[in-house]
Scaffold this active site. Structure first.
Site, short mmCIF file in Angstrom:
data_model
loop_
_atom_site.label_atom_id
_atom_site.label_comp_id
_atom_site.label_asym_id
_atom_site.label_seq_id
_atom_site.Cartn_x
_atom_site.Cartn_y
_atom_site.Cartn_z
N GLY A 47 -14.52 59.92 80.80
CA GLY A 47 -14.49 58.56 81.34
C GLY A 47 -15.06 57.54 80.38
O GLY A 47 -14.91 56.34 80.57
N GLN A 48 -15.71 58.04 79.32
CA GLN A 48 -16.28 57.10 78.34
C GLN A 48 -15.20 56.49 77.48
O GLN A 48 -15.41 55.46 76.85
CB GLN A 48 -17.35 57.80 77.48
CG GLN A 48 -16.85 58.58 76.28
CD GLN A 48 -16.27 59.95 76.63
OE1 GLN A 48 -15.83 60.19 77.72
NE2 GLN A 48 -16.26 60.85 75.67
N GLY A 49 -14.01 57.14 77.45
CA GLY A 49 -12.88 56.52 76.77
C GLY A 49 -12.56 57.08 75.41
O GLY A 49 -11.88 56.42 74.62
N SER A 50 -12.98 58.32 75.11
CA SER A 50 -12.72 58.85 73.77
C SER A 50 -11.22 58.98 73.50
O SER A 50 -10.77 58.74 72.37
CB SER A 50 -13.43 60.19 73.54
OG SER A 50 -13.16 61.11 74.58
N ARG A 89 -21.70 61.69 70.51
CA ARG A 89 -21.09 62.10 69.25
C ARG A 89 -19.58 61.96 69.16
O ARG A 89 -19.02 62.14 68.07
CB ARG A 89 -21.50 63.55 68.94
CG ARG A 89 -21.07 64.55 70.01
CD ARG A 89 -21.53 65.96 69.65
NE ARG A 89 -20.84 66.51 68.53
CZ ARG A 89 -19.58 66.98 68.58
NH1 ARG A 89 -18.90 66.94 69.69
NH2 ARG A 89 -19.02 67.47 67.50
N GLN A 90 -18.85 61.69 70.26
CA GLN A 90 -17.39 61.81 70.15
C GLN A 90 -16.75 60.69 69.33
O GLN A 90 -15.88 60.97 68.50
CB GLN A 90 -16.74 61.93 71.53
CG GLN A 90 -17.03 63.25 72.27
CD GLN A 90 -16.55 64.51 71.58
OE1 GLN A 90 -16.24 64.54 70.39
NE2 GLN A 90 -16.51 65.60 72.32
N ALA A 284 -17.56 52.68 62.93
CA ALA A 284 -18.11 52.84 64.28
C ALA A 284 -19.16 53.94 64.36
O ALA A 284 -19.17 54.88 63.57
CB ALA A 284 -16.97 53.16 65.26
N GLU A 289 -25.67 57.46 74.97
CA GLU A 289 -27.04 57.56 75.47
C GLU A 289 -27.93 56.36 75.11
O GLU A 289 -28.75 55.95 75.93
CB GLU A 289 -27.69 58.85 74.96
CG GLU A 289 -27.04 60.09 75.52
CD GLU A 289 -27.20 61.27 74.58
OE1 GLU A 289 -27.93 62.21 74.94
OE2 GLU A 289 -26.61 61.26 73.49
#
Lengths: 335, 155
Positions: A47-50, A89-90, A284, A289
């Site tokens: 859900g973070q959008g990676s 880290r992604q 980027a 976190e």
């Protein structure tokens, strides 16, 4: 009485597994004969959008739109391992693997195209707006799909597999010296709170959050990550208390372990600083976190500013605040 | 087994349900409406929110038999890809979805608010959405999306 105060919190955070642990991400890329591309990675988008980030990275390199890119992720039958969605880290680690992979597939495409356009070097070829052609000569370009289709008929494919390993060395256990993480993420937040001295309840009125993200590949997602982090930080600072009894969680329910609701969130103003990280994909680095870290310090400092008590264990529950206020007032009486 | 009649997303159904069967299980398992999510299963998180006779309910806390004679709306009955509901359109526009697990419940809470009150204040929006927990977004963009949907309804 209700008293207001303002506090500041700063953070720096090493992203990735760190301490010399092999932090490897991998990606496969294929450029297709319909002018699209596929990227496969083991990175799981929670859900973070990676997935959006990887589509954007591939699209940027190939001169396509993000919707032209198909991202397959987190399928252990089909995708290469890209490590966990953890440690912020992604975007950085798997983003780097995806960028390396697409550049590798692209480099063989450019070599092929240079031959087709009788261009002495692949440096003279560019990919732009779904077309591939000779740099600076719009008359000599064809749709990417046409060129890849033609290449395919000649048995040429543009497929790549790449891995990226983050820089990390173990810390010397004797001296504590070493370079455990790379890169570091920086943030600063300011919180305004209102403390009710009768009830000990703290209401967060406003949070201003500024984070160094290297480069915001997707500004909407950056705002979302910051707001989500700040809200978790509010829960961490004021509400969330994991109660243990002989190793068992005593409050494993949302009725007894409270997380913030829509009524607990203040006005959140998110800003980001873009100080390009030279080792990151398009500059980027991660934000996951770090977005929640400064919130706690900012709120605890704001409570101190408002009512002059130092809370040294979180969450700063009304009970702790009332106790601290009583102790402070008691001391005042003694003197 | 108990026979119940109910209307879900404007379609009438006759169902035979177990006396102890929860409404969320009837919706998901008997009708295949998988858009309604089960989070905590104890009425705290709001992921399973549906609209029942004009009120939002946690479908994990309602027995299927209690819904006899009711008119229900689940997320499947609120817009679609081609013609999204103003709330859904606003969610997409501002990026109010992260993992998406709370989204169906959020959209239904917002829709029910706007059905009842087309000019909600910021605090009314906050109260209406406070029964739905979200761990990703920090609510910021969700609340903004509901505000945008409300403003669009005014025009």
């Amino acid at each position: 009485m209700k008293k207001r105060g303002i506090g500041l919190g700063c953070s720096w955070y090493g992203t990735g597994y760190g301490n010399g642990f092999p932090d490897v991400s991998s990606a496969f890329v294929e450029i297709h004969d319909d002018g699209s591309a596929t990227v496969l990675t083991g990175a799981v988008d929670v859900g973070q959008g990676s997935n959006s980030i990887f589509a954007q990275i591939v699209a940027e390199e190939l001169g396509l739109e993000a919707q032209d890119i198909c991202v397959y992720s987190g399928d252990t039958d089909a995708t290469p391992d890209s490590g966990t969605t953890a440690a912020t880290r992604q975007t950085y680690n798997t983003g780097n693997a995806v960028l390396k992979a697409v550049r590798q597939a692209k480099s063989s495409l450019l070599v092929y195209a240079a031959r087709e356009f009788s261009c002495p070097t692949s440096e003279g070829i560019e990919l732009k707006e779904g077309y591939i052609g000779v740099k600076g000569d719009p008359s000599r370009r064809v749709p990417l799909a046409d060129l890849v289709f033609q290449a395919r008929l000649r048995g040429e494919r543009f497929i790549s597999a790449e891995s990226s390993t983050a820089r990390s060395t173990p810390v010397d256990p004797e001296t504590g010296q070493g370079a455990p993480y790379w890169p570091y993420s920086f943030g600063c937040q300011s919180a305004e709170v209102e403390v009710d001295t009768e009830t000990g309840v703290v209401q967060v009125l406003k949070v201003v959050a500024v984070h160094d993200v290297g480069k915001a590949l997707n500004p909407t997602q950056v705002e979302g990550q910051i707001a989500g982090g700040v809200t978790q930080g509010i829960g961490y600072a004021l509400l969330e208390e994991l109660e243990l009894n002989e190793g068992k969680i005593k409050n494993p329910a949302f009725s007894s372990y409270l997380i913030p609701t829509a009524l607990d969130v203040p006005n959140i103003e998110a800003f980001f600083v873009e100080d390009a990280e030279s080792t990151g994909p398009f500059g980027a680095k991660g934000l996951g976190e770090p977005a929640m870290l400064p919130t706690v310090a900012a709120i605890i400092n704001a409570i101190d500013d408002a009512v002059g008590v130092r809370i040294t264990s979180i969450p700063a529950t009304p009970e702790k605040i009332l106790k601290a206020l009583a102790e402070k007032n008691g001391e005042v009486k003694k003197h | 087994m108990i026979e119940i009649k109910l209307v879900v997303n404007e379609k009438p159904y006759n169902l035979n349900v177990e006396p102890s069967e929860r409404l969320i299980d009837a919706l998901r398992n008997r009708l295949g409406l998988l858009g309604t999510k089960e989070g905590c299963g104890e009425g705290e998180c709001g992921a399973c929110t549906i609209i029942m006779d004009g009120k939002t309910v946690n479908s994990c806390l309602v027995l299927a038999a209690q819904a006899n004679g009711s008119v229900l709306t689940t997320i499947e009955g609120v817009g679609n890809r081609r013609s999204p509901h103003p709330v859904q359109k606003a969610f997409v526009e501002v990026g109010a979805v992260q993992c998406g697990f709370c989204t169906p419940g959020m959209v239904l809470s917002a829709k029910n608010l706007l059905d009842k009150n087309s000019h909600p204040s910021e605090s009314e929006i906050g109260v209406a959405m406070s029964g739905n927990l979200c761990r990703c977004t920090g609510y910021d963009k969700i609340l903004r999306a509901v505000k945008i949907a409300a403003e669009e309804g005014k025009q």
